[in-house]
Design an enzyme around this catalytic site. Structure first.
Site, PDB file in Angstrom:
ATOM      1  N   ILE A 131      -0.150  -1.883   0.771  1.00 21.95           N
ATOM      2  CA  ILE A 131       1.517  -1.863   1.499  1.00 21.95           C
ATOM      3  C   ILE A 131       2.581  -3.234   0.432  1.00 21.95           C
ATOM      4  CG2 ILE A 131       2.301  -2.418   2.836  1.00 21.95           C
ATOM      5  CD1 ILE A 131       0.244  -2.450   5.023  1.00 21.95           C
ATOM      6  N   HIS A 132       3.545  -2.962  -0.030  1.00 24.89           N
ATOM      7  CA  HIS A 132       4.208  -3.336  -1.248  1.00 24.89           C
ATOM      8  C   HIS A 132       6.160  -2.937  -1.499  1.00 24.89           C
ATOM      9  CE1 HIS A 132       3.523  -0.451  -3.900  1.00 24.89           C
ATOM     10  NE2 HIS A 132       4.770  -0.940  -4.433  1.00 24.89           N
ATOM     11  N   ARG A 133       6.183  -2.054  -0.275  1.00 22.42           N
ATOM     12  CA  ARG A 133       7.967  -1.811  -1.005  1.00 22.42           C
ATOM     13  C   ARG A 133       8.401  -2.772   0.032  1.00 22.42           C
ATOM     14  NH1 ARG A 133       8.874   3.185  -3.931  1.00 22.42           N
ATOM     15  NH2 ARG A 133       7.009   3.021  -5.330  1.00 22.42           N
ATOM     16  N   ARG A 180       3.388  -9.356  -3.082  1.00 26.32           N
ATOM     17  CA  ARG A 180       5.028  -9.743  -2.229  1.00 26.32           C
ATOM     18  C   ARG A 180       4.304  -9.488  -1.312  1.00 26.32           C
ATOM     19  NH1 ARG A 180       9.739  -6.841  -3.730  1.00 26.32           N
ATOM     20  NH2 ARG A 180      10.998  -6.972  -1.736  1.00 26.32           N
ATOM     21  N   ASP A 217       3.007   2.845   0.729  1.00 25.43           N
ATOM     22  CA  ASP A 217       3.371   3.005   0.956  1.00 25.43           C
ATOM     23  C   ASP A 217       3.915   3.050  -0.998  1.00 25.43           C
ATOM     24  OD1 ASP A 217       3.177   0.123  -0.390  1.00 25.43           O
ATOM     25  OD2 ASP A 217       4.936  -0.463   1.494  1.00 25.43           O
TER      26      ASP A 217
END
Ligand code: UD1
Ligand code: UDP
Length: 391
Positions: free
Chosen positions: A229-231, A265, A306
């Site tokens: 997950i990083h978006r 992030r 994502d």
């Protein structure tokens, strides 16, 4: 011919590596007509595990210029890149600049009157709230040559008014005449296949030998869900991130081992939110190298992500995928029944997980959507033959 790659973020190191390998092969075969390759690393990603590790593992050309731009707001980051890239291009005057994908580093050459070749052109989510969508559109419209990975990408560009479509948008084959009747005044759109597919095929066998990562992460093959997950649309909205984590926790509590490889992030945001999930079935690790990653993907029972690249790799390796976004650019993976786009609603994630786990995926046929693993070779042939580089 002088060719200059611009990279800077994790997926770009991966996307540039097949081209770099193809150039090396070409130069050995044709010593009288070599391609002089240069590489700029903008420094958008800088942790060892997000950057340098990929150069070492994938044998990517080490940066001739490292711009050290680092993190920042979109304007500051992109502005710094444009300024510093310009200085290099003025000095080097390459024949073509290669840019990859849809990050801020992709956009960094868009105003410099040197032919730009965009690799992974034509992708669209049709959601301009996403920074990647802006980067894609602007880069495509500033490029001289648009290398598309899929027929959908070709269609998207046609709909935006590009009309110089080679071979009617079909994958070009060996009999194709590469002497393109075009220059950078009239952008050329070509379906070459996907360079990430090249990369996955090339490294797939080697990844089979990466036993260490399973021991390190305490995993049994085909008995875990792999997650990334990083978006921004997830990390910048606490309610989305919280819902995703609750769904993952629930999946783990129901008995499936969940392994989350955490982008820096997301780690930062989780720490700020004070979110922890002390469940022995749900473990969070730092990002891994590309070879470890594809070993984990190939042997996962399901992937939740994502990421754009990870959705595709799930398809390459025939692992069912759940996409934790409201839309995807890789719509063929959904149409073919290998990917479900569920967004960030807990119920939808859990329903998607149950559905996808129930089906017989591994025997399902796949259409060849992403080419044949020779995208980078084709890109090289097009660039060498096309008038774009001959003035
Ligand atoms: C960028 C791309 C995204 C792509 C992703 C691939 C843009 C707008 N976004 O998102 O499309 O999917 O890369 O991974 O270009 N950080 C570190 N160490 C690093 C890199 C980042 O700690 O090596 C942290 C910093 O706090 C930084 C944050 O991650 O502020 C975000 O990094 P940034 O490069 O701005 O965007 P990504 O989320 O990585
Ligand atoms: N990847 C990796 N290690 C990880 C997570 C991802 O090597 O821990 C690779 C993954 O295999 C894919 C690429 O990074 O090739 C995808 O990059 P990312 O998800 O950062 O960006 P996106 O594709 O969403 O732009």
């Amino acid at each position: 011919m002088k060719l200059l790659h611009i990279v800077g973020a994790r997926p770009q190191f991966i996307k540039a590596s097949p081209g770099s390998r193809a150039i090396e092969k070409h130069n050995l075969k044709y010593p009288d007509c070599t391609i002089h390759e240069l590489l700029i690393d903008t420094g958008q990603h800088y942790d060892y595990g997000m950057s340098r590790i990929f150069f070492e593992e994938l044998n990517l050309r080490m940066p001739d210029y490292h711009l050290g731009v680092g993190s920042g707001t979109h304007g500051r980051q992109t502005g710094e890149m444009l300024k510093k890239v310009e200085e290099v291009l003025m000095e080097e005057r390459p024949d073509v600049v290669m840019v990859y994908g849809d990050t801020n580093s992709t956009l960094a050459s868009a105003k410099l009157h040197i032919p730009i070749a965009h690799v992974e052109a034509g992708l669209r989510s049709f959601n301009k709230a996403l920074p990647e969508e802006i980067n894609r559109i602007l880069t495509d419209h500033a490029s001289s040559i648009l290398f598309c990975p899929t027929e959908t990408a070709i269609r998207n560009l046609k709909n935006e008014g590009f009309n110089n479509i080679i071979n009617e948008g079909k994958l070009i084959d060996d009999s194709f005449d590469f002497s393109l009747p075009s220059s950078h005044l009239s952008p050329v759109v070509i379906n070459v296949g996907d360079v990430m597919y090249d990369c996955a095929l090339f490294y797939s066998g080697l990844a089979e030998e990466r036993h260490g990562v399973f021991a390190k992460l305490g995993l049994k093959k085909k008995e875990y869900a792999l997650c990334t997950i990083h978006r921004a649309e997830n990390t910048d909205r606490p309610e989305n991130l919280r819902a995703i984590f609750e769904a993952l926790d629930e999946i783990a509590k129901n008995g499936m081992r969940v392994v989350l490889l955490l982008h820096p992030r997301t780690r930062k945001v989780l720490e700020e939110m004070g979110l922890t999930y002390p469940n022995s079935q749900f473990t969070i690790f730092d990002p891994v190298s590309y070879l470890d990653m594809i070993a984990l993907e190939k042997n996962g029972s399901v992937i939740l992500t994502d990421s754009g690249g990870v959705q595709k790799e799930a398809y390459f390796f025939k692992v069912p995928c759940i996409t934790l976004r409201d839309e995807t650019e890789w719509i063929e993976t959904v149409a073919n029944g290998w990917n479900m786009v569920v967004g960030t609603d807990i119920e939808k994630i859990l329903n998607g997980f149950n559905k996808i786990s129930d089906q017989e995926f591994n025997s399902k046929d796949q259409n060849p959507i992403f080419g044949d693993g020779r995208a980078a070779e084709r890109i090289g042939e097009v660039l060498l033959a096309g008038r774009i580089l001959k003035g």
